[in-house]
Design a protein around this motif. Structure first.
Motif, mmCIF file in Angstrom:
data_model
loop_
_atom_site.group_PDB
_atom_site.id
_atom_site.type_symbol
_atom_site.label_atom_id
_atom_site.label_comp_id
_atom_site.label_asym_id
_atom_site.label_seq_id
_atom_site.Cartn_x
_atom_site.Cartn_y
_atom_site.Cartn_z
ATOM 1 N N SER C 190 0.840 -1.201 0.000
ATOM 2 C CA SER C 190 0.000 0.000 0.000
ATOM 3 C C SER C 190 0.882 1.261 0.000
ATOM 4 N N TYR C 224 -3.293 1.603 4.430
ATOM 5 C CA TYR C 224 -3.394 2.709 3.475
ATOM 6 C C TYR C 224 -3.448 4.040 4.214
ATOM 7 N N ALA C 271 -9.506 3.504 -0.472
ATOM 8 C CA ALA C 271 -9.080 2.105 -0.337
ATOM 9 C C ALA C 271 -10.180 1.278 0.309
ATOM 10 N N THR C 298 -7.489 2.298 -4.790
ATOM 11 C CA THR C 298 -6.509 1.260 -4.449
ATOM 12 C C THR C 298 -6.347 0.250 -5.580
#
Lengths: 298, 389, 450
Positions: C190, C224, C271, C298
């Motif tokens: 991430s 994230y 995300a 994402t």
């Protein structure tokens, strides 16, 4: 601006609440007859929605496809009542609950087995592009959401009328409050209860296609809705259709406003808000706002 | 009552009866000691995992089987115990054994708190209360991430084996976790057995079968229910603590509604309100998915295990109302009959049901209320309770 | 946030300590006690082990002996339970890859894949990994999915000295080579994903932008959020709103979008869980008429099955992509994709050929390349040799987009995927914007560094 934001949140709460109320209606239909909490109600609605989706994907016009799902829902409801619920006898709350748990696991796995795990898009019954809405005081009332509300209100009115004013409704109330006396005076208790399940299956199967365009269609689409529906039915009283709607809308609006305006709660404790409401209602007034108080023997 | 002809009759309390029971107990103990030498370490870990599940099911059975109050939230107590141990040992360096005790106390307390609203309610409403509690737990774990590690989880929970040669080898930790789990399960079974075999147990059964009659006969409803709920919760909590040290890491997803449903399934399949049925059920909910997955090859990647599982629950609810324990008892009953010792002034008709709840064939959970003489039994139960006052 | 990191770190340290203490004397499972350097590699093996931080004397088997015959590969994967429909198809692609490379690659061993069900539950992952290692005697573990699941499986990898190659997790905590040298994560972290977003926005918005953040309340979402907070600090991207969604929530995120829109943000970092939440977010943003200047999504949402339900609402969305997708127009002439398609058609006929399973193919490919490289090295194709090769190689996978590489060079470079192609969605297709390559820059940031 602040007020407009508040109104927007209010409307969003109503939109969510309408979904909770809709599913709660289905719970009420089964509870009124069999005194059963059908935890598998959401899964039943889900698999019927997949049936509608498959029909539509194979060229059946959307309204007919939805109708097909509703019919399947009603028939499954009848089949479940006849084969799995009725033989357990009355007052077998726990056995019924366990059968529903079994149904929950089985239906969910079956749908995953047949249709796989990827979410599918579901066509909407009315135009559902970003600009398909009615602006009211700066708030967007989307066609699709208006349809859900209207169908919900029509349904609850119809159910209320049926339960309140028809012979069938009378039998249903008689069957629910005292099955033995009811059958003595000629009410066919089993048949009445079966109709409750038919109605519940059909109501759930109608809800699925209405929300699937925005939630996407997947095997997990009803996981949280069923919990909200339980809370809604509890708040309204488990045997009252109007109560279910009020309960659903109340929970939808409250959780949305609390989550938005109480920093500590935020988005992550939204479901918790609904569950706390459920607990409080059970502690203060277990029969809910409009439910019939059950005769207790202690 | 069927005649005892052609069956081996064992009189309860006789030397033979006692001998058989001691032999059974010895066999179990011997098996527990032999397993580490016979099985590969991973099987031992699996057995430890199954023991932990079985413990939770035994705890649930006390509440739902014997007590007749269904819980849709036992995963929360399991998780509460697990996180108590996890947070205390990794975050505050508390000795794991102490954290187990704390977990037991915390779970008992929370169980009592939940018991009070559940007390006033019946039927599906009890289920709803526990459902709500069960669902709130994971959301709180996620919300208080600073304490619990949130969604990412809590890593590195462990219980160092004591400094013994037995535990010093390469697989020492496996042995240690195995013995912790076995001891935990034994403890849970003993607690439930001792609770249920005395006067308290009769109160619990009486309350379940006919609350009104029981209360009239002087059973302390609040006290009994609260203790049952608290004990059940703390057994599940201890199971959770052991789960924490054997799996080493905790995530909120591990304590979802699904786990509660599995516990319930284990109780039903094994046999509600039996003493060893839930143990069997706990092992089954652990091993059935393992076996079903072993049977399904990757080519049938989405197998039907979930469907089968659901169908089994339904079938058992219908056809095997007292679960596998009941089935085994029935089968045994074809060849062996345990005859209660003749008490002095009790009418023979009431004999069988009087002696011990263990002999009770039917139970509230899975039998319909109207097919057998409910009044008869509760009548017996309340006379029994009354006699003790 | 800091406390949690410290808690996690101390937990990991504790574990390392314990696993170090718990494996002495080796009564083991009947196999020969490992004496370091006894094998074919000799000094080279000793040096390689030291470089990776492995104490050969603590291994129950001699991992320096080159493998011959059949190499069993073990994969714990969710075959049942709610996660199964999404995760299980990876195993199909892995199996296709094993058959394909047995046929086409020049390997010193025959590969055999054993997949066992872990129901996506970390405790089951642990049990299954133990079973795979002890009972099935797999020589390597491959492709465990999920941060917590990787964290569980790596304990087994560590204790039994079995390499865990291509562990699939983008989470920082899953990548801890100092304490878990046997575990080699793979997939786009991430941190790297967010790095690409930030780099792109800094170019596009020299005057800064207001960022709204929307993350799932999951381990991945938390990862994230952490990366976003860290990477936007000191830039002129200002985070003005943070919202979350529960993993199981299927209702459209109306309240969250309203909150973010009201905050005045013109850029969205999102995300959500890789489920229907991807498309319902895009649809909701469009429905509320939130006119974003940039929508960064994402990489987990980029498979076309998750994008398609959003319809036109997905147009214009940016995301980092790294695995190719057979459904893309741009992939039709790609040799790697053609090989993948051919492999699935030949060895797993009738199975769906979709982007979401291609990473399963790539997971095996990483292992195959590592075996090849090890076979040619002084260490030979021993478990240690394979592990060393997997942590010291650079290659372009057949399943990856052009310009995206797998590149590791322990201990300097501990992050396998540090490049990604930023793409924009248009008309049902991902279109390349630019490739970002952070090679060598994110060690200690996307991994737990020293």
């Amino acid at each position: 601006m602040e007020f407009e934001l508040f109104l927007t949140r209010l409307v969003q709460g109503i939109n969510n609440g309408a979904i909770y109320a809709f599913l709660a209606l289905a719970l009420v239909c089964t509870y009124r007859g069999s005194k059963a909490l059908n935890l598998a109600q959401g899964e039943l609605a889900m698999i019927c929605t997949f049936v509608s989706w498959s029909l539509a994907a194979n060229g059946v016009p959307l309204p007919l496809a939805i109708l097909g799902g509703v019919v399947v829902g009603g028939l499954s409801g009848a089949a479940i009542e006849r084969t799995l619920i009725r033989p357990l006898g009355r007052d077998a709350h726990y056995s019924v609950l366990l059968v529903c748990v079994g149904l929950f696991l089985a239906i969910n796995a079956l749908a995953g087995f047949i249709w796989g795990g990827d979410p599918q898009s579901f066509p909407a019954v009315v135009p559902d592009a970003p600009d398909d809405f009615v602006p009211v005081m700066g708030v967007r009332l989307r066609y699709q959401q208006l349809v859900i509300l209207v169908v919900l209100l029509v349904l609850v009115a119809a159910l209320y009328a049926v339960f309140r004013y028809t012979r069938f409704g009378l039998s249903m109330r008689a069957a629910a409050s005292n099955p033995d006396s009811a059958s003595l005076v000629g009410v066919r208790v089993n048949r009445v209860n079966a109709w409750g399940w038919v109605l519940a299956g059909a109501v759930g199967a109608l809800l699925g296609p209405l929300i699937a365009p925005s939630t996407t269609l997947s095997t997990s689409m009803f996981f949280t809705f069923i919990i909200y529906a339980c809370a809604a039915a509890t708040v309204g009283g488990f045997d009252s259709p109007i109560g279910a709607v009020i309960g659903g809308l109340f929970i939808g609006v409250t959780e949305n406003l609390v989550a938005s305006y109480v920093g500590f709660i935020g988005d992550s404790l939204k479901l918790t808000v609904a569950l706390v409401i459920l607990l409080v209602v059970l502690m203060v007034k277990p029969s809910g706002l409009l439910g019939t108080r059950e005769v207790e023997r202690v | 009552m069927t005649s005892a002809k052609q069956r081996l009759v064992i009189v309860e309390g006789s030397a033979l009866h006692l001998g058989l029971r001691i032999a059974g107990a010895l066999a179990i103990i011997a098996t527990a000691f032999a397993l580490p030498y016979v099985l590969e370490p991973f099987r031992l870990s699996q057995i430890a995992g199954a023991c932990v599940y079985a413990m939770a099911v035994v705890g649930l059975n006390l509440l739902a089987g014997f007590g007749g109050q269904i819980s849709l939230g036992h995963a929360a107590f399991f998780g509460l115990g697990a996180y108590t141990t996890g947070v205390l040992t990794t975050g505050y360096g508390v000795d794991p054994a102490l954290s187990f005790l704390v977990g037991i106390v915390v779970c008992f307390a929370v169980g009592v708190i939940v018991a009070f609203p559940a007390l006033r309610l019946r039927g599906i409403y009890v289920a709803l209360v526990t459902l709500a509690v069960g669902l709130i737990f994971p959301t709180l774990v996620i919300r208080f991430a600073d304490l619990t590690g949130g969604s990412t989880g809590l890593f590195g929970v462990t219980y160092q084996p004591p400094d013994l040669a037995y535990f010093s080898g390469f697989n020492g930790r496996v042995y240690w976790n195995y013995w912790l789990a076995v001891a935990g399960l034994a403890l849970a079974c003993l607690v439930v057995r001792n609770l249920m075999n005395g006067r308290f147990g009769r109160s619990v059964i009486a309350l379940r079968d006919n609350e009104t009659a029981a209360v009239i006969m002087g059973v302390n409803r609040t006290g009994t229910r609260v203790v049952v709920f608290g004990t059940s919760a703390s057994i599940a909590g201890l199971a959770g603590s052991l789960f924490a040290v054997s799996s080493g890491l905790l995530t909120p997803l591990s304590f979802s509604l699904l786990l509660t449903l599995y516990f319930l399934a284990g109780m039903i399949i094994g046999g509600a309100s039996s003493f060893w049925g839930p143990v069997l059920g706990g092992f089954l909910i652990y091993f059935v998915p393992v076996w079903s997955a072993e049977l399904s090859s990757i080519n049938g990647s989405q197998n039907l295990a979930g469907v089968v599982f659901g169908v089994i629950i339904i079938l058992i609810t219908f056809f095997l109302r007292s679960g596998l324990a009941g089935l085994v008892r029935t089968l045994l009953g074809l060849v062996v009959r345990v005859e209660p010792r003749m008490p002095v002034a009790v009418p023979s008709a009431a004999r069988a049901s009087l002696s011990e709840p263990r002999l009770t064939e039917r139970h509230h959970l899975s039998a319909p209320a109207d097919d057998r003489p409910e009044l008869d039994r509760s009548g017996v139960g309340s006379t029994d309770a009354a006699r003790n006052h | 946030m800091k406390t949690r990191l410290i808690t996690a770190a101390s937990g990991v340290a504790l574990l390392a300590l314990v696993s170090a203490c718990a494996s002495p004397s080796g009564d083991g499972n009947g196999s020969s006690g490992g004496s370091g350097g006894g094998g074919g590699g000799g000094n080279a093996a000793q040096e390689a082990a030291e470089e990776l931080g492995i104490d050969l004397s603590k291994c129950p088997t001699d991992i320096t002996q080159p493998l011959t015959g059949t190499l069993k590969i073990g994969t714990p994967l969710a075959l049942t339970g709610p996660a199964a429909p999404a995760v299980a198809p990876l195993g199909v692609a892995q199996q296709a890859a094993v058959d394909y490379f047995n046929e086409t690659a020049d390997l010193p061993v025959e590969l055999e894949l054993i997949v066992k069900d872990d129901q996506f539950a970390p405790d089951k992952t642990l049990a299954v990994a133990q079973e795979l290692v002890q009972s099935d005697e797999v020589g390597v573990l491959n492709g465990v999915v999920g941060t917590a699941n990787v964290a569980a499986a790596r304990e087994v990898a560590q204790q039994y000295c079995v390499p865990l190659i291509a562990a699939t997790s983008g989470g920082r905590s899953a990548n801890d080579p100092t304490n878990y040298p046997f575990t080699v994560p793979w997939s786009l972290p991430s941190y790297v994903d967010v790095s690409a977003w930030v780099a792109h926005l800094e170019e596009d918005f020299p005057d800064g932008a207001k960022v709204a953040v929307y993350t799932a309340n999951t381990e991945s979402g938390e990862d994230y959020l952490e990366a976003i907070e860290e990477l936007t600090e000191g830039t002129n991207l200002e985070v003005v709103s943070e919202t979350t969604i529960e993993a199981a929530d299927s209702a459209p995120p109306a309240a969250q979008v309203t909150t973010m829109k009201a905050s005045g943000a013109n850029v969205l970092f999102a995300a959500p869980s890789p489920t229907g939440q991807c498309s319902s977010l895009m649809t909701e943003v469009a429905n509320q008429g939130w006119d974003l200047d940039a929508f960064m999504l994402t990489t987990q949402c980029t498979v076309l099955q998750l994008m398609e339900p959003a319809g036109a609402a997905a147009d214009g969305v940016f995301a980092s992509t790294y695995i190719n997708d057979p459904a893309l127009d741009s992939a039709q002439d790609d040799e790697g994709v053609q090989e993948y398609v051919a492999a699935v058609e030949q060895y797993q006929p009738g199975k769906p050929i979709v982007g979401s399973t291609m990473s399963g193919f790539s997971e095996i490919e990483v292992l195959v390349r590592a075996i090849e490289q090890a076979d040619g090295s002084p260490l030979g194709a021993s478990p240690l040799g394979i592990l060393y090769a997997a942590t010291h190689m650079t290659f372009q996978s057949k399943a990856m987009l052009p310009g995206v590489t797998y590149s590791l060079n322990y201990p300097q470079d501990q992050v396998a995927m540090e490049s990604a192609q930023l793409s924009q969605f248009s008309d049902g297709q991902w279109e390349k914007v630019q490739v970002f390559d952070f090679n060598g820059e994110t060690t200690g940031k996307a991994s737990i560094g020293d």
